[in-house]
Design an enzyme around this catalytic site. Sequence first.
Site, mmCIF file in Angstrom:
data_model
loop_
_atom_site.group_PDB
_atom_site.id
_atom_site.type_symbol
_atom_site.label_atom_id
_atom_site.label_comp_id
_atom_site.label_asym_id
_atom_site.label_seq_id
_atom_site.Cartn_x
_atom_site.Cartn_y
_atom_site.Cartn_z
ATOM 1 N NE ARG A 118 -4.657 1.556 -10.020
ATOM 2 C CZ ARG A 118 -4.036 2.979 -10.434
ATOM 3 N NH1 ARG A 118 -2.870 2.436 -11.083
ATOM 4 N NH2 ARG A 118 -4.351 4.006 -10.210
ATOM 5 C CE LYS A 140 -13.926 -15.047 1.543
ATOM 6 N NZ LYS A 140 -14.882 -15.298 2.755
ATOM 7 C CD GLU A 182 -11.213 -22.637 9.252
ATOM 8 O OE1 GLU A 182 -11.777 -23.158 8.276
ATOM 9 O OE2 GLU A 182 -11.163 -21.666 9.752
ATOM 10 C CE LYS A 224 -10.946 -21.217 1.314
ATOM 11 N NZ LYS A 224 -10.289 -20.503 2.361
ATOM 12 C CD GLU A 234 -18.007 -15.088 1.294
ATOM 13 O OE1 GLU A 234 -18.577 -14.725 2.235
ATOM 14 O OE2 GLU A 234 -16.791 -15.409 1.264
ATOM 15 N NE ARG A 238 -13.908 -18.015 -1.250
ATOM 16 C CZ ARG A 238 -12.824 -17.698 -1.667
ATOM 17 N NH1 ARG A 238 -12.825 -16.979 -2.717
ATOM 18 N NH2 ARG A 238 -11.556 -17.406 -0.891
ATOM 19 C CG ASN A 242 -17.519 -17.392 5.719
ATOM 20 O OD1 ASN A 242 -16.452 -17.166 5.993
ATOM 21 N ND2 ASN A 242 -18.026 -16.723 4.526
ATOM 22 C CG HIS A 245 -15.813 -18.425 9.448
ATOM 23 N ND1 HIS A 245 -14.718 -17.823 9.012
ATOM 24 C CD2 HIS A 245 -15.560 -19.673 9.545
ATOM 25 C CE1 HIS A 245 -13.615 -18.862 8.884
ATOM 26 N NE2 HIS A 245 -14.287 -20.109 9.130
ATOM 27 C CG HIS A 249 -15.040 -13.592 11.794
ATOM 28 N ND1 HIS A 249 -15.173 -13.237 10.734
ATOM 29 C CD2 HIS A 249 -13.802 -14.708 12.059
ATOM 30 C CE1 HIS A 249 -14.381 -13.950 9.806
ATOM 31 N NE2 HIS A 249 -13.771 -14.676 10.786
ATOM 32 C CG HIS A 262 -9.423 -18.114 12.606
ATOM 33 N ND1 HIS A 262 -10.427 -17.108 12.664
ATOM 34 C CD2 HIS A 262 -9.568 -18.706 11.662
ATOM 35 C CE1 HIS A 262 -11.360 -17.398 11.505
ATOM 36 N NE2 HIS A 262 -10.596 -18.245 10.939
#
Length: 357
Positions: A118, A140, A182, A224, A234, A238, A242, A245, A249, A262
């Site tokens: 965990r 992330k 980026e 960032k 997020e 935040r 994206n 994105h 994506h 990417h």
Amino acid sequence: METLHVDLAGRSYPIWIGPGLLEDHARWRALVRGRHVLVVSNTTVAPLYLDRVAKGLDGLHWSSFLLDDGETHKTFANVGKVLEALGALGATRDACVVALGGGVVGDLAGFAAACWMRGIDFIQMPTTLLAMVDSSVGGKTGVNLPVGKNLAGAFHQPRAVVADIDLLHSLPQREYRAGLAEVVKGAAIGDPAFFAWLETHADALAARETAPLIEAIARKCAYKAGVVSRDETEQGERALLNLGHTFGHAIETAGNYSDLLHGEAVAVGMVLAARLSERLGLSAAEDTARLIALLHRLGLPTETSRQYPASQLIELMRLDKKNSAGTLRLILWRGIGKAEIVSGVAEEAVLEVLGAG
């Protein structure tokens, strides 16, 4: 060397940026709390850099797990294999995972660290520019599914980010340029002065000049880090990170993660977001033109070489994590440095931008 910090509620971690950091064993070894370490890397990176990390693990009980290189290997199956490697190592709650690689390695290794007992420590050692300026910072982690990118994952912050810029010397040109996308994204979202700086230093960055490269990495990471500190999971601000994105994506998924890198997909996605913003009356054509011009100077694509059906892309966009209540929720802008979350975007406008209208 630059040192930044991501400050979160009750905890903080450093981002170290500079040359020779993999060999600076005393700096990052001090963050390993227990005696078990698993280094997760890939078959391209490990032959180049694993020995440097291994020298800093002398005296610990450690092993390595290597992925095959590429986005297609960021899967649940490989997370399972990393967990099995942790089990074989006898990793306890104070164990540490070291992610030595690009974004795929960092995302997957971090997710495995989040799952083992965990949650155990992990340290990001990004080896690509894209990972240094984006995926290694902010916690992330996750894997791809056949229906979409990064749809399974967890927020799990690293103990530190060790961004050794010497590693960029061996980075292929295409991978390096993908990382610059980026950097541009950060400026396009919320820092018009940084965007202008990038326009001034585009040729130096394309040539990998050390001083401007360190400054660009530090400015993007600082931006960032500030956003993540204010909105770790997020819930609001935040999501602005994206920009491009949702489009990107969808394009990556349609191409089975093998057509565009990417960063290249993000570059194309940013242009599509800018064009949609322009079509909706949110921004001016000159902002789109400046974005396209900068991306071109950095050697990045602004459109796909393969045509995907707009209906396929819109279907993939509906699965984006930012959407809610069955409506598209996109990150658009009101010009350079002025990104915002826009809900309820009409699919007809998106289809027109994708070329279906």
